[in-house]
Design a protein around this motif. Structure first.
Motif, PDB file in Angstrom:
ATOM      1  N   ILE A  21       0.833  -1.204   0.000  1.00  0.00           N
ATOM      2  CA  ILE A  21       0.000   0.000   0.000  1.00  0.00           C
ATOM      3  C   ILE A  21       0.869   1.256   0.000  1.00  0.00           C
ATOM      4  CG2 ILE A  21      -0.357   0.172   2.522  1.00  0.00           C
ATOM      5  CD1 ILE A  21      -3.035   0.752  -0.227  1.00  0.00           C
ATOM      6  N   SER A  40     -12.892   4.881   0.255  1.00  0.00           N
ATOM      7  CA  SER A  40     -12.000   4.132   1.146  1.00  0.00           C
ATOM      8  C   SER A  40     -12.685   2.956   1.827  1.00  0.00           C
ATOM      9  CB  SER A  40     -11.427   5.059   2.228  1.00  0.00           C
ATOM     10  OG  SER A  40     -10.963   6.233   1.666  1.00  0.00           O
ATOM     11  N   GLU A  41     -13.876   3.216   2.407  1.00  0.00           N
ATOM     12  CA  GLU A  41     -14.596   2.173   3.150  1.00  0.00           C
ATOM     13  C   GLU A  41     -14.970   1.018   2.226  1.00  0.00           C
ATOM     14  OE1 GLU A  41     -15.650   5.387   3.035  1.00  0.00           O
ATOM     15  OE2 GLU A  41     -15.294   6.135   5.076  1.00  0.00           O
ATOM     16  N   SER A  44     -11.909  -1.011   0.995  1.00  0.00           N
ATOM     17  CA  SER A  44     -11.323  -1.822   2.076  1.00  0.00           C
ATOM     18  C   SER A  44     -12.189  -3.030   2.398  1.00  0.00           C
ATOM     19  CB  SER A  44     -11.126  -0.975   3.335  1.00  0.00           C
ATOM     20  OG  SER A  44     -10.295   0.114   3.064  1.00  0.00           O
ATOM     21  N   GLY A  48     -11.251  -6.969   1.736  1.00  0.00           N
ATOM     22  CA  GLY A  48     -11.287  -7.899   2.868  1.00  0.00           C
ATOM     23  C   GLY A  48     -12.124  -9.130   2.576  1.00  0.00           C
ATOM     24  N   ALA A 108      -9.805  -2.063  -4.774  1.00  0.00           N
ATOM     25  CA  ALA A 108      -9.995  -3.316  -4.038  1.00  0.00           C
ATOM     26  C   ALA A 108      -9.392  -4.490  -4.804  1.00  0.00           C
ATOM     27  CB  ALA A 108     -11.473  -3.558  -3.768  1.00  0.00           C
ATOM     28  N   ILE A 112      -5.290  -3.934  -4.150  1.00  0.00           N
ATOM     29  CA  ILE A 112      -5.130  -4.482  -2.793  1.00  0.00           C
ATOM     30  C   ILE A 112      -5.184  -6.011  -2.830  1.00  0.00           C
ATOM     31  CG2 ILE A 112      -6.071  -4.550  -0.445  1.00  0.00           C
ATOM     32  CD1 ILE A 112      -7.312  -1.729  -1.108  1.00  0.00           C
ATOM     33  N   ASN A 140      -3.933  -5.455   8.110  1.00  0.00           N
ATOM     34  CA  ASN A 140      -3.555  -4.801   6.853  1.00  0.00           C
ATOM     35  C   ASN A 140      -4.681  -3.947   6.299  1.00  0.00           C
ATOM     36  OD1 ASN A 140      -0.820  -5.316   5.473  1.00  0.00           O
ATOM     37  ND2 ASN A 140      -1.274  -7.226   6.528  1.00  0.00           N
ATOM     38  N   LEU A 141      -5.920  -4.433   6.434  1.00  0.00           N
ATOM     39  CA  LEU A 141      -7.066  -3.666   5.936  1.00  0.00           C
ATOM     40  C   LEU A 141      -7.234  -2.356   6.698  1.00  0.00           C
ATOM     41  CD1 LEU A 141      -9.648  -6.485   5.217  1.00  0.00           C
ATOM     42  CD2 LEU A 141      -8.482  -5.033   3.550  1.00  0.00           C
ATOM     43  N   VAL A 144      -4.607  -0.175   5.202  1.00  0.00           N
ATOM     44  CA  VAL A 144      -5.020   0.197   3.845  1.00  0.00           C
ATOM     45  C   VAL A 144      -6.077   1.298   3.913  1.00  0.00           C
ATOM     46  CG1 VAL A 144      -6.376  -0.634   1.849  1.00  0.00           C
ATOM     47  CG2 VAL A 144      -4.410  -1.957   2.666  1.00  0.00           C
ATOM     48  N   TYR A 145      -7.067   1.094   4.790  1.00  0.00           N
ATOM     49  CA  TYR A 145      -8.128   2.090   4.953  1.00  0.00           C
ATOM     50  C   TYR A 145      -7.539   3.441   5.362  1.00  0.00           C
ATOM     51  CZ  TYR A 145     -12.042   4.654   6.904  1.00  0.00           C
ATOM     52  OH  TYR A 145     -12.957   5.634   7.192  1.00  0.00           O
ATOM     53  N   LYS A 149      -7.794   6.770   3.139  1.00  0.00           N
ATOM     54  CA  LYS A 149      -8.523   7.903   3.729  1.00  0.00           C
ATOM     55  C   LYS A 149      -7.646   9.156   3.792  1.00  0.00           C
ATOM     56  CE  LYS A 149     -12.582   8.758   5.449  1.00  0.00           C
ATOM     57  NZ  LYS A 149     -13.691   8.794   4.516  1.00  0.00           N
TER      58      LYS A 149
END
Length: 192
Positions: A21, A40-41, A44, A48, A108, A112, A140-141, A144-145, A149
């Motif tokens: 990332i 972002s949400e 992520s 996931g 995503a 990622i 990690n998530l 990443v988030y 963000k």
């Protein structure tokens, strides 16, 4: 299932190096400039779901096509080797399609939860407890988030040289992990 801090740390570090990332920050910044906003949400959560689903059904998919986990782990060690070489040498071995929007598809998947991440997850499953890998994925998530963000703040904070140094350091870590993964699984391919 046993929670093991050493396994969690290793799985987290391996996935952090593969997801890269930090190395993806220039791509994320470029995407944000093109489309104005990064979800972002959503990115992520979807990443996931893809990673955890693959952790559970990836092995079944392999069995369906007649490949054992040791073979996949050895193949995965080669993918990690090439990713590490890209990071260390600053070359591009893997050509990816250009992202056009900052939504699920470019961020995503494959940014990622791409091919390298999937290979790594199954390779880790050959060595570690599932619960420890899940915790590694979740850690990690969160990271990443946080990066997605705060991409605007990160852009102001780091220079291109700073990001390059971090990327090279994690490339060396990833290279060592690839060698270890290869050594741990190569014997499984040649039964006595």
């Amino acid at each position: 299932m046993q929670v093991n801090l050493k396994e969690i740390t290793t799985a987290t570090m391996v996935l952090f190096a593969v997801i890269d990332i930090v190395g993806s920050i220039p791509i994320i910044i470029d995407l944000r400039k093109k489309v104005g906003h990064i979800q972002s949400e959503k990115a992520s959560i979807v990443a996931g779901v893809i990673m955890i689903s693959f952790l559970f059904i990836g092995e079944e998919i392999l069995k369906l096509i007649g490949i054992d986990v040791n073979s996949f782990a050895v193949a995965g060690s080669f993918v990690l080797l090439f990713l590490a070489l890209e990071m260390i040498l600053g070359i591009k071995l893997y050509k990816d399609e250009q992202a056009t929007t900052a939504s699920i598809v470019p961020i995503a998947f494959p940014l990622i939860a791409g091919a390298g991440t999937m290979t790594t997850i199954l390779s880790l499953k050959a060595e570690f407890e599932t619960i420890n890998i899940i915790i590694g994925i979740l850690l990690n998530l969160i990271l990443v988030y946080g990066v997605l963000k705060s991409s605007a703040k990160i852009e102001r904070l780091f220079t291109a040289n700073g990001l390059s140094i971090i990327r090279k350091v994690f490339g060396v870590v990833l290279l060592a992990i690839a060698v270890k993964l290869f050594a741990a699984n190569i014997q499984g391919l040649f039964p006595n």
